[in-house]
Design a protein around this motif. Structure first.
Motif, PDB file in Angstrom:
ATOM      1  N   PHE A  53     -64.233  38.120 -34.997  1.00 57.94           N
ATOM      2  CA  PHE A  53     -63.481  37.152 -35.406  1.00 57.94           C
ATOM      3  C   PHE A  53     -64.295  35.867 -35.995  1.00 57.94           C
ATOM      4  N   SER A  54     -64.513  36.861 -36.876  1.00 60.61           N
ATOM      5  CA  SER A  54     -65.223  35.591 -38.229  1.00 60.61           C
ATOM      6  C   SER A  54     -64.524  35.228 -38.804  1.00 60.61           C
ATOM      7  N   SER A  55     -63.634  36.336 -39.448  1.00 65.45           N
ATOM      8  CA  SER A  55     -62.228  36.513 -40.351  1.00 65.45           C
ATOM      9  C   SER A  55     -60.658  36.488 -40.168  1.00 65.45           C
TER      10      SER A  55
ATOM     11  N   ASN B 168     -65.344  29.823 -28.281  1.00 61.01           N
ATOM     12  CA  ASN B 168     -67.199  29.851 -28.868  1.00 61.01           C
ATOM     13  C   ASN B 168     -67.352  29.916 -30.200  1.00 61.01           C
ATOM     14  N   THR B 169     -66.965  29.895 -30.906  1.00 60.30           N
ATOM     15  CA  THR B 169     -67.053  30.180 -32.792  1.00 60.30           C
ATOM     16  C   THR B 169     -66.801  28.989 -33.407  1.00 60.30           C
ATOM     17  N   GLY B 170     -67.960  28.738 -34.345  1.00 60.89           N
ATOM     18  CA  GLY B 170     -67.549  28.270 -35.169  1.00 60.89           C
ATOM     19  C   GLY B 170     -67.282  28.239 -36.291  1.00 60.89           C
TER      20      GLY B 170
ATOM     21  N   ASN C 269     -56.247  30.901 -38.571  1.00 62.17           N
ATOM     22  CA  ASN C 269     -55.045  31.270 -37.673  1.00 62.17           C
ATOM     23  C   ASN C 269     -55.911  30.958 -36.123  1.00 62.17           C
ATOM     24  N   LYS C 270     -56.784  30.539 -36.132  1.00 61.65           N
ATOM     25  CA  LYS C 270     -58.035  30.547 -34.591  1.00 61.65           C
ATOM     26  C   LYS C 270     -56.530  29.535 -33.289  1.00 61.65           C
ATOM     27  N   GLU C 271     -55.985  28.581 -33.641  1.00 61.02           N
ATOM     28  CA  GLU C 271     -55.522  27.861 -32.210  1.00 61.02           C
ATOM     29  C   GLU C 271     -54.407  28.565 -32.059  1.00 61.02           C
ATOM     30  N   SER C 272     -53.539  29.165 -33.028  1.00 64.87           N
ATOM     31  CA  SER C 272     -52.153  30.406 -33.774  1.00 64.87           C
ATOM     32  C   SER C 272     -52.753  30.958 -32.069  1.00 64.87           C
TER      33      SER C 272
END
Length: 513
Positions: A38-40, A121-123, A128-131
């Protein structure tokens, strides 16, 4: 410290979507951890692929869904022993398909929970996070909507699985519906819009349609609440005109014609790798038929009930959808001879028609590239017609259903005379006809079980039990006499869940099981 149960499952999904086609027999010695995934943006895309793969898995839509839900709908017959209790509407809590379906549905929910938990919970600054969050909320809402309609109140799990959360009591139906509505509302605002969504993935309008379906369900079940019809209308009307019907019905179901202009949500299958992805071809395609290559085996175990076929032919004898939907009278065997089937033959194993919608001449016995359509625009039009009729009567509702009927009349060789446009109906007449029209248009696409139950038990008796038991071609050697039992409005909670979940006991089982 994150629990190993969901980490290992999630990483297994991650590995499944790598470029290597080989199936690993042992766990590799090094792993990607969740922080890396979840970092990329690529890692997030892999996670979303895993979510859709879980939904498509043989434990869910790839096999169990068809083996259980189709025959237990009361609209299909199956000659498979594992489905005999479901086919007879006496589903057992130890039914093979049931005990595979339930855990795979919760596996899918857990993958969604892992994605939601990590992304919220990622910074990391990810485009594409919201999608991805929207798709995770959407899929969780969709699976819980399946669960609550099939089983009633079910355990609610909104966090990644841990040893402790394995034991979760049943929530009330209202609590489950509250979560579904909340998830789909979030999905509406977070999923990408039509035209900018990733090809093969649903756009945010799919969440609008599902919300409308939720409110339609709530308007009808358990006595119903008429106020939900307006809520359903408000959700579905923005979708009107945003998709199109294919010019003909036949091309909609034609092999290779995937992801058409009509598709809203379609499970993507592909013939790559050696891992089984879907049994839909062999479940519906006649045995030893010329519809697959000579070295592949199909079973044709799931077939429409005789009255299901008869109802369509009686209503619209010249409807082009009949030839596009059914294999009937006969089909060609591999040796070029003809196998007689229903209605030319109405007794024995051959006394039933087949479904034509899932033929795949390239089926290799393990994988198929034939997609499964979960949601399409014709469904939207029929749902909108039903809602409009409930709110205001049939005057404006004709507009929507007649779009579907006009397409049904179109063929590659010109226009047929049936099905004719609707007119001159009372509200009650329209109400009954629109439900049957859903059967004619959407048969074998996963809607039957829900459609015959969402208007209550009396409707289920009149629409399913009585026509089946009184069918003139009822075969006492092969057909099952359907019981008059309200228990069939729900499926049983699987015995594996009752024995494995310490927060659920036999006293929590659905009535009649």
């Amino acid at each position: 410290m994150k629990n190993k149960i969901y980490i290992l499952y999630f990483l297994t999904l991650f590995a499944a979507f790598q470029s290597c086609d080989d199936t690993l027999e042992e766990l590799p010695e090094t792993y990607y951890n969740e922080d890396q995934i979840f970092s990329s943006e690529d890692g997030v895309e892999t996670a979303i692929n895993g979510l859709y793969q879980s939904f498509a898995d043989p434990g869910y839509h790839g096999s169990s869904w068809h083996g259980l839900i189709a025959p237990h709908s009361g609209k299909f017959w199956s000659n498979q022993g594992a489905s005999s209790d479901a086919t007879s509407l006496n589903c057992s809590p130890i039914n093979t398909w049931l005990t595979r379906l339930w855990p795979q549905m919760y596996q899918t929910i857990n993958v969604a929970n892992v994605i939601i938990n990590n992304l919220e919970n990622t910074g990391a600054d990810l485009a594409n996070k919201e999608s991805a969050l929207g798709q995770a909320y959407f899929m969780r809402g969709v699976v819980y909507f399946d669960l609550v309609r099939l089983f009633g109140g079910v355990p609610i799990k909104t966090k990644p699985a841990t040893a402790e959360s394995l034991h979760t009591p049943r929530a009330s139906k209202q609590e489950v519906y509250d979560l579904i509505i909340s998830d789909l509302e979030k999905a509406k605002t977070m999923m990408p819009g039509i035209g900018v969504n990733v090809p093969g993935r649903p756009a945010n309008l799919a969440a609008y349609v599902y919300l409308a379906k939720v409110y339609v369900q709530l308007a009808g079940e358990d006595g119903g609440d008429p106020s939900y019809w307006q809520k359903a209308y408000d959700e579905i009307i923005p979708v009107y005109g945003m998709y199109s019907l294919t010019p003909t019905y036949a091309e909609l179901v034609e092999q290779g014609n995937e992801n058409t202009v009509e598709s809203i949500f379609e499970i993507q299958y592909a013939q790559n790798g050696a891992t089984r992805n879907s049994d839909i071809i062999r479940m519906y395609t006649p045995q030893n038929s010329a519809y697959v290559s000579t070295d592949q085996r199909t079973f044709g175990r799931i077939r429409p009930n005789k009255e299901t076929f008869d109802q369509h032919v009686a209503q619209y004898p010249d409807d082009p959808r009949i030839d596009a939907t059914f294999i009937y009278d006969f089909y060609l065997l591999r040796d070029g001879s003809e196998q007689i089937t229903y209605p030319a033959k109405d007794r024995g194993n051959d006394g039933y028609p087949y479904i034509r919608k899932y033929l795949d001449f390239n089926y290799n016995g393990t994988t198929t590239s034939r997609n499964f359509i979960v949601l399409r625009y014709a469904d939207v039009l029929l749902t909108l017609a039903e809602i409009e009729n409930e709110l205001n009567g049939p005057s404006n509702a004709y507009t929507y259903v007649n779009e579907v009927l006009a397409r049904a009349r179109n063929t590659s060789s010109g226009n047929a005379t049936e099905p004719a446009d609707w007119s001159g109906m009372t509200q009650d007449e329209f109400r009954m006809r629109i439900m049957r029209e859903r059967q004619y248009e959407l048969l074998a696409e996963g809607h039957e079980w829900f459609d015959v139950r969402r208007r209550g038990y009396e409707y289920f008796l009149e629409e399913v039990v009585e026509p089946h038991n009184s069918n003139p071609t009822f075969d006492t050697r092969k057909d099952y006499m359907y019981p008059v039992s309200v228990k069939n409005m729900l499926l049983p909670i699987p015995s594996t869940e009752i024995s494995g979940n310490q927060a659920i006991t036999q006293a929590d089982q659905n009535p009649g099981y």
